[in-house]
Design a protein around this motif. Structure first.
Motif, PDB file in Angstrom:
ATOM      1  N   GLY A 117       0.830  -1.194   0.000  1.00  0.00           N
ATOM      2  CA  GLY A 117       0.000   0.000   0.000  1.00  0.00           C
ATOM      3  C   GLY A 117       0.867   1.247   0.000  1.00  0.00           C
ATOM      4  O   GLY A 117       2.002   1.230   0.473  1.00  0.00           O
ATOM      5  N   LEU A 118       0.311   2.316  -0.560  1.00  0.00           N
ATOM      6  CA  LEU A 118       0.996   3.607  -0.597  1.00  0.00           C
ATOM      7  C   LEU A 118       0.064   4.672  -0.024  1.00  0.00           C
ATOM      8  O   LEU A 118      -1.078   4.805  -0.473  1.00  0.00           O
ATOM      9  N   ALA A 119       0.560   5.440   0.937  1.00  0.00           N
ATOM     10  CA  ALA A 119      -0.146   6.628   1.422  1.00  0.00           C
ATOM     11  C   ALA A 119       0.706   7.830   1.030  1.00  0.00           C
ATOM     12  O   ALA A 119       1.864   7.939   1.443  1.00  0.00           O
ATOM     13  N   LEU A 120       0.142   8.703   0.217  1.00  0.00           N
ATOM     14  CA  LEU A 120       0.887   9.802  -0.387  1.00  0.00           C
ATOM     15  C   LEU A 120       0.283  11.122   0.089  1.00  0.00           C
ATOM     16  O   LEU A 120      -0.857  11.447  -0.236  1.00  0.00           O
ATOM     17  N   LEU A 121       1.063  11.884   0.844  1.00  0.00           N
ATOM     18  CA  LEU A 121       0.572  13.102   1.478  1.00  0.00           C
ATOM     19  C   LEU A 121       1.235  14.329   0.851  1.00  0.00           C
ATOM     20  O   LEU A 121       2.464  14.467   0.903  1.00  0.00           O
ATOM     21  N   GLY A 122       0.451  15.185   0.247  1.00  0.00           N
ATOM     22  CA  GLY A 122       0.960  16.440  -0.289  1.00  0.00           C
ATOM     23  C   GLY A 122       2.162  16.271  -1.190  1.00  0.00           C
ATOM     24  O   GLY A 122       3.170  16.966  -1.034  1.00  0.00           O
ATOM     25  N   THR A 123       2.058  15.369  -2.158  1.00  0.00           N
ATOM     26  CA  THR A 123       3.212  15.069  -2.995  1.00  0.00           C
ATOM     27  C   THR A 123       2.886  15.259  -4.471  1.00  0.00           C
ATOM     28  O   THR A 123       1.773  15.647  -4.848  1.00  0.00           O
ATOM     29  N   ASN A 124       3.867  14.939  -5.324  1.00  0.00           N
ATOM     30  CA  ASN A 124       3.788  15.261  -6.745  1.00  0.00           C
ATOM     31  C   ASN A 124       4.479  14.165  -7.540  1.00  0.00           C
ATOM     32  O   ASN A 124       5.625  13.805  -7.239  1.00  0.00           O
ATOM     33  N   PRO A 131      -2.793  21.353  -5.043  1.00  0.00           N
ATOM     34  CA  PRO A 131      -3.752  20.250  -5.051  1.00  0.00           C
ATOM     35  C   PRO A 131      -3.888  19.552  -6.397  1.00  0.00           C
ATOM     36  O   PRO A 131      -4.217  18.366  -6.447  1.00  0.00           O
ATOM     37  N   ALA A 132      -3.630  20.264  -7.486  1.00  0.00           N
ATOM     38  CA  ALA A 132      -3.720  19.634  -8.807  1.00  0.00           C
ATOM     39  C   ALA A 132      -2.770  18.446  -8.923  1.00  0.00           C
ATOM     40  O   ALA A 132      -3.050  17.490  -9.658  1.00  0.00           O
ATOM     41  N   ALA A 133      -1.648  18.484  -8.198  1.00  0.00           N
ATOM     42  CA  ALA A 133      -0.695  17.378  -8.262  1.00  0.00           C
ATOM     43  C   ALA A 133      -1.278  16.122  -7.628  1.00  0.00           C
ATOM     44  O   ALA A 133      -1.100  15.012  -8.141  1.00  0.00           O
ATOM     45  N   SER A 134      -2.001  16.277  -6.517  1.00  0.00           N
ATOM     46  CA  SER A 134      -2.655  15.119  -5.893  1.00  0.00           C
ATOM     47  C   SER A 134      -3.790  14.609  -6.764  1.00  0.00           C
ATOM     48  O   SER A 134      -4.003  13.394  -6.889  1.00  0.00           O
ATOM     49  N   ARG A 135      -4.504  15.523  -7.382  1.00  0.00           N
ATOM     50  CA  ARG A 135      -5.596  15.120  -8.266  1.00  0.00           C
ATOM     51  C   ARG A 135      -5.056  14.308  -9.447  1.00  0.00           C
ATOM     52  O   ARG A 135      -5.675  13.329  -9.884  1.00  0.00           O
ATOM     53  N   GLU A 136      -3.893  14.707  -9.958  1.00  0.00           N
ATOM     54  CA  GLU A 136      -3.297  13.973 -11.075  1.00  0.00           C
ATOM     55  C   GLU A 136      -2.911  12.560 -10.651  1.00  0.00           C
ATOM     56  O   GLU A 136      -3.130  11.596 -11.395  1.00  0.00           O
ATOM     57  N   ILE A 137      -2.334  12.422  -9.455  1.00  0.00           N
ATOM     58  CA  ILE A 137      -1.975  11.092  -8.961  1.00  0.00           C
ATOM     59  C   ILE A 137      -3.212  10.212  -8.868  1.00  0.00           C
ATOM     60  O   ILE A 137      -3.208   9.052  -9.296  1.00  0.00           O
ATOM     61  N   ALA A 138      -4.295  10.761  -8.312  1.00  0.00           N
ATOM     62  CA  ALA A 138      -5.527   9.990  -8.171  1.00  0.00           C
ATOM     63  C   ALA A 138      -6.114   9.617  -9.533  1.00  0.00           C
ATOM     64  O   ALA A 138      -6.714   8.543  -9.684  1.00  0.00           O
TER      65      ALA A 138
END
Length: 237
Positions: A84-91, A190-197
């Motif tokens: 599992g990966l938990a990604l907080l405020g990343t790009n 936030p766009a960076a997190s949206r892209e990951i999702a």
């Protein structure tokens, strides 16, 4: 198959203090640890490789900012080990030309020894305005960065400047993913997190309201609740 181990990966010039509110809140059965590979290696691929070499078996990786980038690189290098990966405020994207230049300019100042003069005026940009007005909070963050020192700031910024494009491989991951982002993050938009999702259809994306870049310090209770609920499903004790 052995149960996975939870590894926390700090952000730029941060250490275990970044996770001090989370460590007591996770199940001891996950054997949580904080990696310091980012303090000992000069590139994100080397940081990820060292963390993987220093641990055994399946892993759940929880990374903030640069730590999230290390987590994504570790998933590229050893996808079969990542539970599992938990990604907080990343790009996941590589450095932009604008940010590359900003880091290059900052490195010049760090090389002259002007660490406090560079970092202290910019601390407010890491927090939501309400949290930026709390000196006990910003002071803890400033102390952590200053303790890292000029050498670490130079080396880690250079690693970020040359980071690989994680978007190339992210879509191949099949492990559960949790993505958390402050809704007013000015350092990693936030766009960076949206892209990951978007790249990871199995990802859970959550916004933390009135929160900047330092999620674990600004909104510890909310982070703990979201991370704890996700861990109970991904890695039940």
């Amino acid at each position: 198959m052995p149960s996975p181990r939870l590894v926390f990966l700090p952000g730029l010039a941060c250490d275990a203090r970044l996770w001090e509110a989370q460590l007591p809140a996770v199940p001891p059965a996950l054997r949580p640890m904080v990696s310091d590979a980012h303090m000992r290696h000069a590139s994100l691929p080397a940081m990820a490789a060292a963390m993987l070499a220093e641990t055994e078996g399946p892993l759940v990786l929880c990374g903030a900012s640069m730590g999230g980038m290390v987590a994504m690189e570790a998933a590229r290098q050893a996808p079969g080990r990542i539970a599992g990966l938990a990604l907080l405020g990343t790009n996941a994207a590589p450095e932009t030309p604008e940010t590359y230049q900003l880091r290059a300019d900052a490195i010049e100042l760090f090389e002259r020894g002007d660490v406090r003069d560079v970092i202290e005026p910019n601390i407010v940009f890491a927090f939501h305005p309400a949290q930026a007005a709390r000196p006990e909070l910003t002071g803890r963050y400033l102390e952590m960065i200053l303790d890292a020192g000029a050498g670490q700031l130079i080396r880690q910024n250079r690693a970020l400047m040359e980071r690989p494009d994680a978007r190339v491989h992210l879509g191949r991951l099949r492990c559960p993913v949790l993505v958390l982002c402050g809704d007013t993050d000015r350092l990693t938009p936030p766009a960076a997190s949206r892209e990951i999702a978007t790249l990871l259809p199995q990802a859970e994306l959550h916004w933390l309201r009135d929160c900047g870049h330092m999620l674990t310090m600004e909104r510890p209770a909310e982070v703990n609740a979201l991370l704890g609920e996700w861990l109970r499903r991904v890695a039940p004790a």
